[in-house]
Design an enzyme around this catalytic site. Structure first.
Site, PDB file in Angstrom:
ATOM      1  N   ASP A   1      -0.532  -5.871   9.474  1.00 31.58           N
ATOM      2  CA  ASP A   1      -1.684  -4.771   9.023  1.00 31.58           C
ATOM      3  C   ASP A   1      -2.710  -5.888   8.671  1.00 31.58           C
ATOM      4  O   ASP A   1      -2.961  -6.234   7.632  1.00 31.58           O
ATOM      5  CB  ASP A   1      -1.227  -3.914   8.024  1.00 31.58           C
ATOM      6  CG  ASP A   1      -2.040  -2.978   7.321  1.00 31.58           C
ATOM      7  OD1 ASP A   1      -3.278  -3.107   8.164  1.00 31.58           O
ATOM      8  OD2 ASP A   1      -1.729  -1.894   6.602  1.00 31.58           O
TER       9      ASP A   1
ATOM     10  N   LYS B   1     -13.317  -1.411   6.376  1.00 31.71           N
ATOM     11  CA  LYS B   1     -13.872  -2.388   5.299  1.00 31.71           C
ATOM     12  C   LYS B   1     -15.048  -3.255   5.861  1.00 31.71           C
ATOM     13  O   LYS B   1     -16.122  -3.347   5.437  1.00 31.71           O
ATOM     14  CB  LYS B   1     -12.880  -2.994   4.516  1.00 31.71           C
ATOM     15  CG  LYS B   1     -11.433  -1.933   4.169  1.00 31.71           C
ATOM     16  CD  LYS B   1     -11.738  -1.228   2.962  1.00 31.71           C
ATOM     17  CE  LYS B   1     -10.512  -0.821   2.330  1.00 31.71           C
ATOM     18  NZ  LYS B   1      -9.625   0.274   3.290  1.00 31.71           N
TER      19      LYS B   1
ATOM     20  N   TRP C   1       0.788  -1.133   0.103  1.00 31.08           N
ATOM     21  CA  TRP C   1       0.035  -0.180  -0.204  1.00 31.08           C
ATOM     22  C   TRP C   1       0.983   1.152  -0.002  1.00 31.08           C
ATOM     23  O   TRP C   1       1.776   1.416   0.710  1.00 31.08           O
ATOM     24  CB  TRP C   1      -1.027   0.011   1.138  1.00 31.08           C
ATOM     25  CG  TRP C   1      -1.741   1.077   1.326  1.00 31.08           C
ATOM     26  CD1 TRP C   1      -2.662   1.519   0.571  1.00 31.08           C
ATOM     27  CD2 TRP C   1      -2.218   1.686   2.586  1.00 31.08           C
ATOM     28  NE1 TRP C   1      -3.239   2.532   0.839  1.00 31.08           N
ATOM     29  CE2 TRP C   1      -3.084   2.932   2.564  1.00 31.08           C
ATOM     30  CE3 TRP C   1      -1.452   1.655   4.098  1.00 31.08           C
ATOM     31  CZ2 TRP C   1      -3.461   3.591   3.512  1.00 31.08           C
ATOM     32  CZ3 TRP C   1      -1.921   2.527   5.086  1.00 31.08           C
ATOM     33  CH2 TRP C   1      -2.976   3.420   4.576  1.00 31.08           C
TER      34      TRP C   1
END
Length: 405
Positions: free
Chosen positions: A215, A251, A134
């Site tokens: 993560d 999310k 990311w």
């Protein structure tokens, strides 16, 4: 009189958020935004989960609720339930009080607080992150004062995992180095190690005394199962070793703008965990003082009520299943059109994103000719697709791979 800031240069647009800015400025009715990392319904609309609306209503209707500051570490219920969600209800680490959990500002804030803590209290200041990863990861760690190195992760020739490269690079890392691992649904590639590969990664990391920093942005959102998506983290915690975990509810509960997350640091003993928590609070206090109350209250309300929790898992699986269906539809449509190349990676990859393998020139062509917006590395958000828009995307991909080298 000239401004004292007149020498400030204009910063470049964020490469991911810039895609949405360009999309919003495009008047074409055919435009399609596959850059955004947020779930969309089949109609292309943002989704607020029913269970989230119910939880909010319950909070609003409670006259005893106030808007006072919450503790530096956040809501105690939220922290306890978040650790249980990622580590499992029967986790020995939780039972032995070896986990320090702090409510943070979503996944990004959790990573940053963890990085600041490590910079101050850990003997190694180098962190190895996957290549690619990311786009915000290197910035978060660099700004916290850590030195960023990369380990091989993605193999463009197979559009899969470069497992050998990963093992070689982590094997060559200095003893004690920090290693960033995507718990599941690797962003941007959608390529995850198998359970067997995770076990080899775990053995290598432990044998070299590397420190894993997970993560976890997509628990339950990748496979549709909260437990399956937590497998990698739980394997590392089960061996009794230490690790850090950044969690996000953006999310899996659709709480993007509420900025709800948690940092958990799994330690060797309850005494160490207590000291670690005290020091993490000293990172938070001068940074943002204490976290916001609303989003964490929504999460805690849902996680501690068994009916709401069950309803959430059903809605969560519904989101994951729609993304999996979109993968299959896109793959089938490319096959049916006879688009050159092997597109099986679309259904092998997992989570919100697919790394298509399209190059910068092909992405630019699709943008110019078909008004399709995605990041220049060819990453597309499967959640931005619908049954209605798959044919348009397939036409664009077909044209790009047959006419642009």
């Amino acid at each position: 009189m000239e401004s004292v800031f007149s020498n400030v240069d204009r910063a470049p647009e964020d490469p991911i958020l810039g895609v949405t800015v360009a999309y919003n400025n495009d008047p074409s009715p055919a435009k399609l935004n596959l850059g955004v990392g947020a779930y969309r319904t089949e109609e292309g609309k943002p989704l607020v989960l029913d269970v989230v609306r119910r939880a909010e209503q319950q909070l609003v209707n409670d006259p005893s609720r106030v808007k006072e500051y919450i503790p530096i570490a956040g809501l105690a219920d939220f922290n306890k339930l978040s650790a249980k969600l990622i580590l499992g209800a029967d986790s020995p680490a939780i039972q032995e009080s070896r986990v320090a959990t702090i409510q943070c500002l979503s996944g990004t804030g959790s990573l940053r607080v963890g990085a600041e803590f490590l910079k101050k209290h850990y003997h190694q200041s180098v962190i190895f992150i996957p290549k690619p990863t990311w786009g915000n990861h290197p910035k978060v760690f660099n700004l916290a004062g850590l030195s960023v190195e990369y380990y091989r992760y993605y193999d463009p020739s197979t559009r899969g995992l470069d497992f050998q490269g990963l093992l070689e690079d982590l094997g060559a890392a200095p003893s004690g180095a920090i290693v960033l691992l995507h718990a599941c649904a690797h962003n941007p590639t959608g390529v995850d190690p198998t359970p067997e590969q995770w076990e080899q990664i775990r053995q290598l990391i432990r044998s070299k005394s590397l420190l894993p920093f997970f993560d976890s942005a997509y628990q339950g959102f990748a496979s549709g199962s909260l437990d399956t998506d937590a497998h990698s983290v739980r394997t590392f915690v089960a061996d009794g070793g230490e690790c850090l975990i950044a969690q996000s509810y953006a999310k899996n509960m659709g709480l993007y703008g509420e900025r709800v997350g948690a940092l958990s640091i799994v330690c060797k003993s309850a005494d160490v965990a207590s000291k670690v928590e005290s020091q993490v609070k000293l990172v938070v206090r001068p940074m943002y003082s204490s976290p916001p109350i609303h989003g964490a209250s929504i999460v805690a309300t849902i996680l501690k009520n068994s009916d709401m929790y069950n309803d959430w898992t059903i809605e969560l699986k519904g989101m994951a299943d729609r993304i999996i269906r979109m993968r299959q539809q896109l793959f089938d449509a490319l096959q049916a059109k006879g688009t050159p190349g092997d597109w099986s990676h679309i259904i092998k990859q997992i989570g919100m994103f697919t790394f298509t393998g399209l190059n910068k020139e092909q992405v630019a062509f699709m943008n110019k000719e078909y008004h399709i917006y995605m990041t220049s590395d060819g990453r597309i958000s499967m959640a931005g697709l619908s049954t209605r828009t798959v044919p348009h995307l397939v036409d664009a991909i077909h044209a790009a791979v047959t006419s642009v080298v």
